[in-house]
Design a protein around this motif. Structure first.
Motif, PDB file in Angstrom:
ATOM      1  N   ASP A  33       0.682  -1.177   0.260  1.00  0.00           N
ATOM      2  CA  ASP A  33      -0.052  -0.214   0.088  1.00  0.00           C
ATOM      3  C   ASP A  33       0.948   1.236   0.107  1.00  0.00           C
ATOM      4  OD1 ASP A  33      -2.604  -1.157   0.182  1.00  0.00           O
ATOM      5  OD2 ASP A  33      -2.492  -1.438   2.314  1.00  0.00           O
ATOM      6  N   ASP A  34       2.109   1.045   0.245  1.00  0.00           N
ATOM      7  CA  ASP A  34       2.933   2.247   0.484  1.00  0.00           C
ATOM      8  C   ASP A  34       3.902   2.218  -0.875  1.00  0.00           C
ATOM      9  OD1 ASP A  34       2.888   3.549   3.373  1.00  0.00           O
ATOM     10  OD2 ASP A  34       2.413   1.475   3.474  1.00  0.00           O
ATOM     11  N   TYR A  35       3.993   3.421  -1.357  1.00  0.00           N
ATOM     12  CA  TYR A  35       4.801   3.695  -2.725  1.00  0.00           C
ATOM     13  C   TYR A  35       5.649   5.037  -2.907  1.00  0.00           C
ATOM     14  CZ  TYR A  35       2.010  -0.400  -4.301  1.00  0.00           C
ATOM     15  OH  TYR A  35       1.481  -1.722  -4.547  1.00  0.00           O
ATOM     16  N   ILE A  36       6.800   4.876  -3.459  1.00  0.00           N
ATOM     17  CA  ILE A  36       7.523   6.258  -3.719  1.00  0.00           C
ATOM     18  C   ILE A  36       7.306   6.200  -5.337  1.00  0.00           C
ATOM     19  CG2 ILE A  36       9.616   7.235  -3.883  1.00  0.00           C
ATOM     20  CD1 ILE A  36      10.414   5.654  -1.266  1.00  0.00           C
ATOM     21  N   VAL A  37       6.816   7.467  -5.733  1.00  0.00           N
ATOM     22  CA  VAL A  37       6.635   7.475  -7.127  1.00  0.00           C
ATOM     23  C   VAL A  37       6.969   9.041  -7.724  1.00  0.00           C
ATOM     24  CG1 VAL A  37       4.631   5.902  -6.821  1.00  0.00           C
ATOM     25  CG2 VAL A  37       4.038   8.615  -6.893  1.00  0.00           C
TER      26      VAL A  37
END
Length: 237
Positions: free
Chosen positions: A35-39
């Motif tokens: 559920d956690d992203y760096i984009v």
């Protein structure tokens, strides 16, 4: 003490084809879990995630944006979920994270924090161009963008050609898509007539075009590269 989460490097498509035509099933399985992203761009990242896992609830996603405007001082906090036991993903705008991409800064911080880094398999335009060029795959360099100034650009092209000959090293670079045709014209005018040029355009897409031939044979090229993602590859034997 909680075990740290992992940092997954998640490749994306190079164009708008169906994700699972060019990405392995492992990408889908990982996105289902995270559920956690760096984009780089929240809107396109959410669209990509939805294409890969349509049933994943969008409100559950927690995205941090990493681009050229992100302050270095902000980066350490980006990996807080990993420090708290939650695994995260880095998603590039196209291709593989941390390759010609700001994600490398986060990966470096992850190593400093003893967070496990997991690279996933997916398309890299740089490697696909090299693979298909017929040029030296044992020694090569990716040079990013060449100078915008015309004289500086021509000087850099000659430098790369000389380096290619001296080191027997393939040289790869890119251009802003709307200047692709001018880049090819500059290569033809500056390089030795027998120096090989590969143009690798629209990789993995239905309009894919890949061709290697000497500079002199590109003079009358009819291929229009305007606004089409392209990797240029050169080698002087």
């Amino acid at each position: 003490m909680n075990e740290k989460g992992k940092l997954y490097l998640i490749p994306t498509r190079l164009g708008d084809n169906p994700p699972l035509e060019v990405l392995p099933l492992s990408i889908k399985k990982i996105i289902e879990q995270l559920d956690d992203y760096i984009v780089e761009n929240e809107k396109t990242a959410r669209r990509f995630i939805k294409r890969v896992v349509p049933n994943k609830p969008q409100p559950s996603l927690r995205l941090k944006v990493l681009n050229k405007y992100t302050q270095q001082s902000e980066l350490n906090s980006f990996l807080d979920p990993c420090e708290n036991g939650l695994s995260m993903g880095i998603i590039s705008e196209a291709g593989c994270p941390a390759i010609a991409d700001p994600g490398s800064d986060i990966v470096s911080i992850a190593h400093d924090k003893n967070i496990t880094v997991v690279p996933l398999v997916g398309p890299s335009s740089i490697l696909l161009a090299l693979m298909s060029s017929g040029m030296n795959g044992q020694s090569f360099a990716f040079n990013g963008y060449l100078p915008i100034d015309k004289n500086e650009r021509k000087k850099e092209i000659k430098t790369l050609e000389r380096r290619s000959a001296e080191l027997n090293q393939t040289q790869l670079f890119i251009e802003t898509p709307y200047r692709n045709n001018q880049m090819l014209a500059d290569l033809v005018s500056v390089l030795n007539p027998n120096t090989r040029i590969c143009v690798a355009c629209d990789l993995t897409l239905p309009t894919e075009f890949i061709k290697t031939k000497p500079a002199k044979d590109w003079k009358n090229s009819k291929e229009d590269l305007h606004k089409r993602p392209t990797i240029f590859v050169i080698q002087k034997d």
